[in-house]
Design a protein around this motif. Sequence first.
Motif, PDB file in Angstrom:
ATOM      1  N   ARG A  22      42.144 -32.027 -16.851  1.00 14.43           N
ATOM      2  CA  ARG A  22      40.700 -32.139 -17.078  1.00 14.43           C
ATOM      3  C   ARG A  22      39.981 -30.821 -16.866  1.00 14.43           C
ATOM      4  NH1 ARG A  22      39.966 -37.955 -14.065  1.00 14.43           N
ATOM      5  NH2 ARG A  22      40.622 -39.240 -15.814  1.00 14.43           N
ATOM      6  N   GLY A  23      40.739 -29.765 -16.540  1.00 15.51           N
ATOM      7  CA  GLY A  23      40.137 -28.447 -16.438  1.00 15.51           C
ATOM      8  C   GLY A  23      39.624 -28.067 -15.074  1.00 15.51           C
ATOM      9  N   GLN A  24      40.032 -28.829 -14.051  1.00 13.57           N
ATOM     10  CA  GLN A  24      39.625 -28.475 -12.685  1.00 13.57           C
ATOM     11  C   GLN A  24      40.646 -27.509 -12.093  1.00 13.57           C
ATOM     12  OE1 GLN A  24      39.703 -31.710  -9.873  1.00 13.57           O
ATOM     13  NE2 GLN A  24      38.987 -30.378  -8.230  1.00 13.57           N
ATOM     14  N   PHE A  25      40.174 -26.363 -11.569  1.00 11.13           N
ATOM     15  CA  PHE A  25      41.081 -25.389 -10.965  1.00 11.13           C
ATOM     16  C   PHE A  25      41.707 -25.977  -9.707  1.00 11.13           C
ATOM     17  CE2 PHE A  25      41.869 -21.910  -7.942  1.00 11.13           C
ATOM     18  CZ  PHE A  25      42.862 -21.251  -8.657  1.00 11.13           C
ATOM     19  N   LEU A  26      43.037 -25.806  -9.600  1.00 15.11           N
ATOM     20  CA  LEU A  26      43.770 -26.450  -8.509  1.00 15.11           C
ATOM     21  C   LEU A  26      44.324 -25.425  -7.527  1.00 15.11           C
ATOM     22  CD1 LEU A  26      44.332 -29.494  -8.230  1.00 15.11           C
ATOM     23  CD2 LEU A  26      46.551 -29.098  -9.300  1.00 15.11           C
ATOM     24  N   CYS A  27      45.062 -24.429  -8.046  1.00 13.76           N
ATOM     25  CA  CYS A  27      45.820 -23.538  -7.173  1.00 13.76           C
ATOM     26  C   CYS A  27      46.256 -22.295  -7.938  1.00 13.76           C
ATOM     27  CB  CYS A  27      47.092 -24.245  -6.689  1.00 13.76           C
ATOM     28  SG  CYS A  27      46.917 -25.101  -5.094  1.00 13.76           S
ATOM     29  N   GLY A  28      46.687 -21.311  -7.172  1.00 12.35           N
ATOM     30  CA  GLY A  28      47.360 -20.160  -7.738  1.00 12.35           C
ATOM     31  C   GLY A  28      48.860 -20.392  -7.802  1.00 12.35           C
ATOM     32  N   GLY A  29      49.569 -19.435  -8.364  1.00 12.96           N
ATOM     33  CA  GLY A  29      51.027 -19.493  -8.450  1.00 12.96           C
ATOM     34  C   GLY A  29      51.555 -18.115  -8.811  1.00 12.96           C
ATOM     35  N   SER A  30      52.882 -17.996  -8.871  1.00  5.57           N
ATOM     36  CA  SER A  30      53.515 -16.719  -9.224  1.00  5.57           C
ATOM     37  C   SER A  30      54.614 -16.951 -10.243  1.00  5.57           C
ATOM     38  CB  SER A  30      54.145 -16.063  -7.986  1.00  5.57           C
ATOM     39  OG  SER A  30      53.183 -15.904  -6.963  1.00  5.57           O
ATOM     40  N   GLY A 190      41.418 -22.331  -2.302  1.00  5.15           N
ATOM     41  CA  GLY A 190      41.572 -21.950  -3.705  1.00  5.15           C
ATOM     42  C   GLY A 190      42.630 -20.884  -3.918  1.00  5.15           C
ATOM     43  N   ASP A 191      43.017 -20.204  -2.834  1.00  7.26           N
ATOM     44  CA  ASP A 191      44.094 -19.202  -2.936  1.00  7.26           C
ATOM     45  C   ASP A 191      45.472 -19.837  -2.744  1.00  7.26           C
ATOM     46  OD1 ASP A 191      42.444 -16.919  -3.362  1.00  7.26           O
ATOM     47  OD2 ASP A 191      41.948 -16.921  -1.225  1.00  7.26           O
ATOM     48  N   SER A 192      45.495 -21.074  -2.292  1.00  4.02           N
ATOM     49  CA  SER A 192      46.754 -21.774  -2.038  1.00  4.02           C
ATOM     50  C   SER A 192      47.693 -21.682  -3.237  1.00  4.02           C
ATOM     51  CB  SER A 192      46.480 -23.254  -1.779  1.00  4.02           C
ATOM     52  OG  SER A 192      46.059 -23.425  -0.466  1.00  4.02           O
ATOM     53  N   GLY A 193      48.976 -21.542  -2.931  1.00  9.44           N
ATOM     54  CA  GLY A 193      49.991 -21.472  -3.991  1.00  9.44           C
ATOM     55  C   GLY A 193      50.201 -20.073  -4.524  1.00  9.44           C
ATOM     56  N   GLY A 194      49.223 -19.204  -4.298  1.00  8.96           N
ATOM     57  CA  GLY A 194      49.290 -17.845  -4.838  1.00  8.96           C
ATOM     58  C   GLY A 194      50.194 -16.938  -4.015  1.00  8.96           C
ATOM     59  N   PRO A 195      50.379 -15.703  -4.487  1.00  8.95           N
ATOM     60  CA  PRO A 195      51.370 -14.808  -3.893  1.00  8.95           C
ATOM     61  C   PRO A 195      50.902 -13.982  -2.704  1.00  8.95           C
ATOM     62  CG  PRO A 195      50.474 -13.822  -5.893  1.00  8.95           C
ATOM     63  CD  PRO A 195      49.821 -15.181  -5.749  1.00  8.95           C
ATOM     64  N   LEU A 196      51.880 -13.728  -1.811  1.00  5.57           N
ATOM     65  CA  LEU A 196      51.823 -12.607  -0.881  1.00  5.57           C
ATOM     66  C   LEU A 196      52.977 -11.711  -1.321  1.00  5.57           C
ATOM     67  CD1 LEU A 196      51.347 -12.356   2.919  1.00  5.57           C
ATOM     68  CD2 LEU A 196      53.399 -11.404   1.877  1.00  5.57           C
ATOM     69  N   VAL A 197      52.641 -10.530  -1.821  1.00  5.91           N
ATOM     70  CA  VAL A 197      53.656  -9.616  -2.343  1.00  5.91           C
ATOM     71  C   VAL A 197      53.720  -8.356  -1.490  1.00  5.91           C
ATOM     72  CG1 VAL A 197      53.672 -10.398  -4.755  1.00  5.91           C
ATOM     73  CG2 VAL A 197      51.977  -8.715  -4.034  1.00  5.91           C
ATOM     74  N   CYS A 198      54.930  -7.818  -1.368  1.00  2.48           N
ATOM     75  CA  CYS A 198      55.126  -6.601  -0.593  1.00  2.48           C
ATOM     76  C   CYS A 198      55.900  -5.613  -1.443  1.00  2.48           C
ATOM     77  CB  CYS A 198      55.916  -6.889   0.688  1.00  2.48           C
ATOM     78  SG  CYS A 198      55.340  -8.347   1.611  1.00  2.48           S
ATOM     79  N   GLU A 199      55.478  -4.345  -1.365  1.00  4.98           N
ATOM     80  CA  GLU A 199      56.157  -3.306  -2.128  1.00  4.98           C
ATOM     81  C   GLU A 199      57.314  -2.751  -1.297  1.00  4.98           C
ATOM     82  OE1 GLU A 199      53.590  -0.415  -4.002  1.00  4.98           O
ATOM     83  OE2 GLU A 199      55.237   1.042  -4.065  1.00  4.98           O
ATOM     84  N   VAL A 200      58.507  -2.812  -1.870  1.00  3.12           N
ATOM     85  CA  VAL A 200      59.687  -2.257  -1.211  1.00  3.12           C
ATOM     86  C   VAL A 200      60.407  -1.384  -2.235  1.00  3.12           C
ATOM     87  CG1 VAL A 200      61.855  -2.765   0.008  1.00  3.12           C
ATOM     88  CG2 VAL A 200      59.912  -4.329   0.241  1.00  3.12           C
ATOM     89  N   ALA A 201      60.643  -0.140  -1.885  1.00  3.51           N
ATOM     90  CA  ALA A 201      61.331   0.813  -2.760  1.00  3.51           C
ATOM     91  C   ALA A 201      60.683   0.850  -4.151  1.00  3.51           C
ATOM     92  CB  ALA A 201      62.825   0.468  -2.850  1.00  3.51           C
ATOM     93  N   GLY A 202      59.353   0.871  -4.161  1.00  6.36           N
ATOM     94  CA  GLY A 202      58.623   1.025  -5.418  1.00  6.36           C
ATOM     95  C   GLY A 202      58.539  -0.229  -6.275  1.00  6.36           C
ATOM     96  N   ARG A 203      59.047  -1.353  -5.766  1.00  5.72           N
ATOM     97  CA  ARG A 203      58.944  -2.593  -6.532  1.00  5.72           C
ATOM     98  C   ARG A 203      58.233  -3.667  -5.717  1.00  5.72           C
ATOM     99  NH1 ARG A 203      63.642  -4.701 -10.130  1.00  5.72           N
ATOM    100  NH2 ARG A 203      64.777  -5.061  -8.181  1.00  5.72           N
ATOM    101  N   MET A 204      57.562  -4.589  -6.440  1.00  8.03           N
ATOM    102  CA  MET A 204      56.825  -5.663  -5.783  1.00  8.03           C
ATOM    103  C   MET A 204      57.693  -6.908  -5.674  1.00  8.03           C
ATOM    104  SD  MET A 204      53.938  -4.538  -4.988  1.00  8.03           S
ATOM    105  CE  MET A 204      52.349  -5.290  -5.193  1.00  8.03           C
ATOM    106  N   PHE A 205      57.764  -7.448  -4.454  1.00 12.33           N
ATOM    107  CA  PHE A 205      58.555  -8.654  -4.198  1.00 12.33           C
ATOM    108  C   PHE A 205      57.663  -9.764  -3.656  1.00 12.33           C
ATOM    109  CE2 PHE A 205      61.584  -5.206  -4.041  1.00 12.33           C
ATOM    110  CZ  PHE A 205      62.729  -5.728  -4.632  1.00 12.33           C
TER     111      PHE A 205
END
Length: 245
Positions: A22-30, A190-205
């Motif tokens: 129905r178009g209601q924003f629910l969560c983030g994701g990766s 509203g940020d639930s489900g979304g990413p926590l990313v960390c850069e290691v050796a020049g790449r995002m994990f």
Amino acid sequence: IVGGSFTPIESQPWVAAIFTRRGQFLCGGSLIAPCWVLTAAHCFEGYDPSEKEFTVYLGKSAINETNALKEQKFIVQKLVIHRQYNASNYNYDIALLKIKNKDGGCAVKSPSTRTVCLPPKDTQLPVGYKCSIVGYGKENAWGFSKILKEGQVNLLSQSECRSKDYYGDKVTGNMFCAAKPNWRIDACKGDSGGPLVCEVAGRMFLFGVVSWGDGCAQRNKPGVYTKVTNFNKWILKTLCNVSLV
Ligand code: 4AZ
């Protein structure tokens, strides 16, 4: 995200936005593979997993704006919630969505859409390591930002987060905490489900999935994240098994 700054989707091109039909924003994701989005199990509380009544967007810079040139739209073909997910304490707060577009295809790489790397199993970053949280959620008590934001937080030790002043034993081995020393940057509703990313050796994990917290940006109440490195096997098994179906 409380604090932090607005960020173009091109800086975090694995961010997914999950809506109800129905178009209601629910969560983030990766986006972790062309057909797969990793998110939090608690996003689907109150929904029948067999209904799969969700729409997923990739390449979206704001949840109330459409840019047909940048975004890709999908329906959910399969929703897999971790069997041990516990709605009362958010243990095992992890879920996978298999996505497909109207032609049956998956995500196509572009400047606004890309997969994020999963950390190799048993990867442990040091306490204090700087990582980024990203989402379309609340900026403060009054309202949703609706525009993608990013903030930098530091990883906390399990013992600090399990201290009496913080969360005690509410924090399980499938969770970790992250915050800014001044408590000014945090994930929020509203940020639930979304990413926590960390850069290691020049790449995002992808190390974390936004899961819960006592309010937002409150002293001694860090954001709590699902510990992705505990779920390497579950993720691989789910992708392999379900891909065969
Ligand atoms: C929420 O309600 C929520 N400060 C998400 C993250 C945090 C708090 C609440 C962490 O979705």
